[in-house]
Design a protein around this motif. Structure first.
Motif, mmCIF file in Angstrom:
data_model
loop_
_atom_site.group_PDB
_atom_site.id
_atom_site.type_symbol
_atom_site.label_atom_id
_atom_site.label_comp_id
_atom_site.label_asym_id
_atom_site.label_seq_id
_atom_site.Cartn_x
_atom_site.Cartn_y
_atom_site.Cartn_z
ATOM 1 N N GLU A 1 0.672 -1.282 0.040
ATOM 2 C CA GLU A 1 -0.115 0.126 -0.123
ATOM 3 C C GLU A 1 0.800 1.194 0.209
ATOM 4 O O GLU A 1 0.379 2.248 -0.946
ATOM 5 C CB GLU A 1 -1.005 0.111 1.215
ATOM 6 C CG GLU A 1 -2.127 -1.144 1.036
ATOM 7 C CD GLU A 1 -2.859 -1.241 2.350
ATOM 8 O OE1 GLU A 1 -3.002 -0.124 3.215
ATOM 9 O OE2 GLU A 1 -3.293 -2.446 2.872
ATOM 10 N N ASN A 2 1.979 1.233 0.658
ATOM 11 C CA ASN A 2 2.968 2.265 0.968
ATOM 12 C C ASN A 2 3.559 2.817 -0.541
ATOM 13 O O ASN A 2 3.718 3.902 -0.837
ATOM 14 C CB ASN A 2 3.907 2.053 1.844
ATOM 15 C CG ASN A 2 5.038 3.297 1.807
ATOM 16 O OD1 ASN A 2 4.785 4.274 2.443
ATOM 17 N ND2 ASN A 2 5.916 2.814 1.101
ATOM 18 N N PHE A 3 3.731 1.532 -1.281
ATOM 19 C CA PHE A 3 4.544 1.488 -2.567
ATOM 20 C C PHE A 3 3.420 2.260 -3.500
ATOM 21 O O PHE A 3 4.039 3.049 -4.679
ATOM 22 C CB PHE A 3 4.894 0.353 -3.182
ATOM 23 C CG PHE A 3 5.923 0.532 -4.078
ATOM 24 C CD1 PHE A 3 7.378 0.740 -3.933
ATOM 25 C CD2 PHE A 3 5.389 0.230 -5.523
ATOM 26 C CE1 PHE A 3 8.009 0.846 -5.022
ATOM 27 C CE2 PHE A 3 6.467 0.447 -6.882
ATOM 28 C CZ PHE A 3 7.796 0.665 -6.341
ATOM 29 N N TYR B 1 1.091 10.063 -1.061
ATOM 30 C CA TYR B 1 0.455 11.085 -0.497
ATOM 31 C C TYR B 1 1.597 11.311 0.614
ATOM 32 O O TYR B 1 1.462 12.484 1.240
ATOM 33 C CB TYR B 1 -0.861 10.634 0.281
ATOM 34 C CG TYR B 1 -1.544 11.313 1.064
ATOM 35 C CD1 TYR B 1 -2.217 12.761 0.862
ATOM 36 C CD2 TYR B 1 -2.179 10.869 2.390
ATOM 37 C CE1 TYR B 1 -2.938 13.598 1.446
ATOM 38 C CE2 TYR B 1 -2.987 11.841 3.100
ATOM 39 C CZ TYR B 1 -3.187 13.104 2.667
ATOM 40 O OH TYR B 1 -3.755 13.946 3.401
ATOM 41 N N HIS B 2 2.335 10.434 1.031
ATOM 42 C CA HIS B 2 3.225 10.457 2.049
ATOM 43 C C HIS B 2 4.550 11.153 1.545
ATOM 44 O O HIS B 2 5.463 11.340 2.225
ATOM 45 C CB HIS B 2 3.674 9.112 2.551
ATOM 46 C CG HIS B 2 4.410 8.222 1.815
ATOM 47 N ND1 HIS B 2 3.702 7.483 1.007
ATOM 48 C CD2 HIS B 2 5.508 7.878 1.652
ATOM 49 C CE1 HIS B 2 4.547 6.484 0.310
ATOM 50 N NE2 HIS B 2 5.615 6.935 0.355
ATOM 51 N N CYS B 3 4.776 11.089 0.406
ATOM 52 C CA CYS B 3 6.067 11.420 -0.416
ATOM 53 C C CYS B 3 6.462 12.796 0.138
ATOM 54 O O CYS B 3 7.899 13.053 0.392
ATOM 55 C CB CYS B 3 6.028 11.497 -1.861
ATOM 56 S SG CYS B 3 5.858 9.736 -2.572
ATOM 57 N N GLN C 1 12.984 5.510 4.687
ATOM 58 C CA GLN C 1 11.806 6.252 5.163
ATOM 59 C C GLN C 1 10.560 5.635 4.978
ATOM 60 O O GLN C 1 9.696 5.798 5.893
ATOM 61 C CB GLN C 1 12.130 7.477 4.385
ATOM 62 C CG GLN C 1 13.122 8.251 4.498
ATOM 63 C CD GLN C 1 13.534 9.193 3.116
ATOM 64 O OE1 GLN C 1 12.983 9.161 2.184
ATOM 65 N NE2 GLN C 1 14.215 10.106 3.536
ATOM 66 N N ASP C 2 10.362 4.762 3.973
ATOM 67 C CA ASP C 2 9.098 3.941 3.936
ATOM 68 C C ASP C 2 8.909 3.066 4.788
ATOM 69 O O ASP C 2 7.704 3.043 5.583
ATOM 70 C CB ASP C 2 9.157 3.436 2.368
ATOM 71 C CG ASP C 2 8.738 4.327 1.323
ATOM 72 O OD1 ASP C 2 7.910 5.302 1.432
ATOM 73 O OD2 ASP C 2 9.249 4.328 0.058
ATOM 74 N N PHE C 3 9.967 2.104 5.153
ATOM 75 C CA PHE C 3 9.788 1.143 6.070
ATOM 76 C C PHE C 3 9.550 1.511 7.422
ATOM 77 O O PHE C 3 9.070 0.935 8.264
ATOM 78 C CB PHE C 3 10.876 0.022 5.747
ATOM 79 C CG PHE C 3 11.254 -0.287 4.446
ATOM 80 C CD1 PHE C 3 9.896 -0.488 3.566
ATOM 81 C CD2 PHE C 3 12.291 -0.825 3.958
ATOM 82 C CE1 PHE C 3 10.129 -1.056 2.363
ATOM 83 C CE2 PHE C 3 12.290 -1.343 2.325
ATOM 84 C CZ PHE C 3 11.319 -1.405 1.934
ATOM 85 N N ILE D 1 7.748 12.577 4.041
ATOM 86 C CA ILE D 1 8.997 11.539 4.290
ATOM 87 C C ILE D 1 10.151 11.627 3.369
ATOM 88 O O ILE D 1 10.976 11.164 3.747
ATOM 89 C CB ILE D 1 8.498 10.263 4.954
ATOM 90 C CG1 ILE D 1 7.900 9.489 3.722
ATOM 91 C CG2 ILE D 1 7.400 10.592 5.923
ATOM 92 C CD1 ILE D 1 7.785 7.917 4.207
ATOM 93 N N HIS D 2 9.812 12.070 2.080
ATOM 94 C CA HIS D 2 10.882 11.553 1.282
ATOM 95 C C HIS D 2 11.371 13.008 0.693
ATOM 96 O O HIS D 2 11.294 13.285 -0.750
ATOM 97 C CB HIS D 2 10.443 10.876 -0.023
ATOM 98 C CG HIS D 2 9.840 9.585 0.464
ATOM 99 N ND1 HIS D 2 10.611 8.674 1.156
ATOM 100 C CD2 HIS D 2 8.688 8.910 -0.074
ATOM 101 C CE1 HIS D 2 9.901 7.507 1.327
ATOM 102 N NE2 HIS D 2 8.820 7.582 0.424
ATOM 103 N N PRO D 3 12.073 13.782 1.370
ATOM 104 C CA PRO D 3 12.636 15.205 0.590
ATOM 105 C C PRO D 3 13.578 14.653 -0.520
ATOM 106 O O PRO D 3 13.656 15.531 -1.402
ATOM 107 C CB PRO D 3 13.592 15.853 1.957
ATOM 108 C CG PRO D 3 13.298 14.794 2.907
ATOM 109 C CD PRO D 3 12.389 13.777 2.707
#
Ligand code: FES
Ligand SMILES: [Fe+2]
Length: 367
Positions: free
Chosen positions: A195-197, A201-203, A327-329, A206-208
């Motif tokens: 689901e995260n992949f 919406y989270h990028c 970051q994802d995990f 958490i993903h600069p």
């Protein structure tokens, strides 16, 4: 009632061992599961041991060069034939308990005191075969004898994501070499990792590093959530999907100019993700270990000619994706902690509604 918020699966789907067990039976023991690279069993006698669903499976290269898979199960009293993860059998597979001995092709060759058992038909006591196919340079297993061939599992997904199988074919994944593998022990349910992949919406949160390379991702829509065939364009100053933004290598030989500076994320349910960028490919393989534990192996694959060239260094490419993965995990781990709460009732916002495609697949598979 609001319709912009769609409920997630209930919390117990991510935490309950009974649900996890049911998934082993209904999904992982009935699907083609990617289990390793074909080159790991490239010469006679080489083997690898792997787990698919609840079963231990041996993949062995025969003396004829053919690679076969068998349940890791002695036909005598059921001992595991092999406990090592990989290695080489000399000429045969000998059970360490009472020495029943099988050929590399799985046939029963010999057993001590066989003369006392004149009615034992060797052909009826060979190792249990497991279906195996090779694709993208990887070995894929299916425990179900009734399952459709692998292409029928993956092609509809490729069509839905990239418009068809041709885009992936251009990357020539089967001829790429392994430059680096990182194994992540993720403290999260396998479905959360998928689901995260799927959503971005989270990028922005958490993903600069990732959103600097792929500015579109800051919008909340990535490539999986962005619609059929869409790839994300690199930022203006970015030439390669690497920490520095440099492309150290020319684009992969089969690519078209339109593939330049484009990023694709692809999910091949149930256990593979692909990242396609012009100078390399990353393949993720999920191994569901427990309701709250997923092993994720990520392979960075490059053109063998580029790898052989002076100064080849995959570190920058590895670094950008590795940072993103961690970051994802970590985010998945935090969700897993919350999903245990009796008050858990997650919702998907519109940028995440694409995840309901996965729920549809999941509910159909579990029925
Ligand atoms: S269990 Fe394998 S030989 Fe007895
Ligand atoms: Fe992410």
């Amino acid at each position: 009632m609001t319709t912009s918020l769609v409920p997630t699966l209930p919390g117990r789907f991510y935490t309950d061992p009974k649900v996890f067990e049911a998934e082993q039976r209904a999904i992982f023991e009935r699907s083609w599961m990617c289990v390793g690279r074909a080159e790991e069993v490239a010469s006679p006698g080489r083997f690898l041991r792997t787990e698919v669903g609840g079963e231990s499976v041996l993949v062995v290269a025969g003396r004829d060069g053919e690679v076969r898979a068998f349940r890791n199960l002695c036909r005598h009293r059921g001992a595991w034939l092999c406990t090592e993860e990989s290695g080489a059998f000399a000429r045969a597979i000998r059970c360490g308990y009472h020495s029943w001995t099988y050929g590399l092709d799985g046939r029963l060759l010999a057993a001590p005191n066989m003369r006392e058992m004149p009615d034992l038909v060797k052909a009826e006591h060979g190792l249990h075969p497991v279906r195996l196919q090779r694709w993208l340079g990887y070995l894929w297993l299916n425990l179900s004898s009734a399952a459709r061939p692998l292409n029928q599992q993956v092609e509809p997904q490729l069509r839905a994501r990239l418009g068809g199988p041709e885009v992936l074919e251009r990357y020539g994944v089967e001829r790429l070499g392994l430059a680096r593998r990182i194994t992540y022990e993720v403290e999260s349910n396998w479905k959360s990792v998928i689901e995260n992949f799927m959503e971005c919406y989270h990028c922005a949160t958490i993903h600069p590093e990732l959103t600097a390379a792929l500015p579109q991702f800051a919008s909340g829509y990535g490539t999986v959530s962005g619609g059929v065939g869409t790839g994300a364009r690199f930022a203006e100053h970015v030439e390669g999907f690497s920490r520095s933004g440099a492309a150290a290598r020319p684009r992969l030989p089969g690519l078209l100019p339109e593939d330049d500076r484009i990023f694709h994320g692809v999910i091949l349910r149930p256990n593979v993700f692909l990242i396609l960028v012009p100078d390399h490919v990353a393949l993720f393989r999920l191994v569901p270990v427990a309701p709250d534990h997923t092993r994720v192996l990520v392979d960075w694959l490059f053109d063998p000619d580029a790898m052989a060239a002076d100064g080849f260094d995959p570190a920058g490419a590895v670094e950008l994706l590795d940072i993103t993965n961690r970051q994802d995990f970590e985010a998945c781990r935090r969700c897993q902690l919350g999903m245990r709460s009796s008050a858990y009732a997650g919702v998907l916002v519109p940028a995440e509604h694409v995840i309901t495609d996965f729920y549809d697949y999941y509910r159909a598979a579990m029925r």
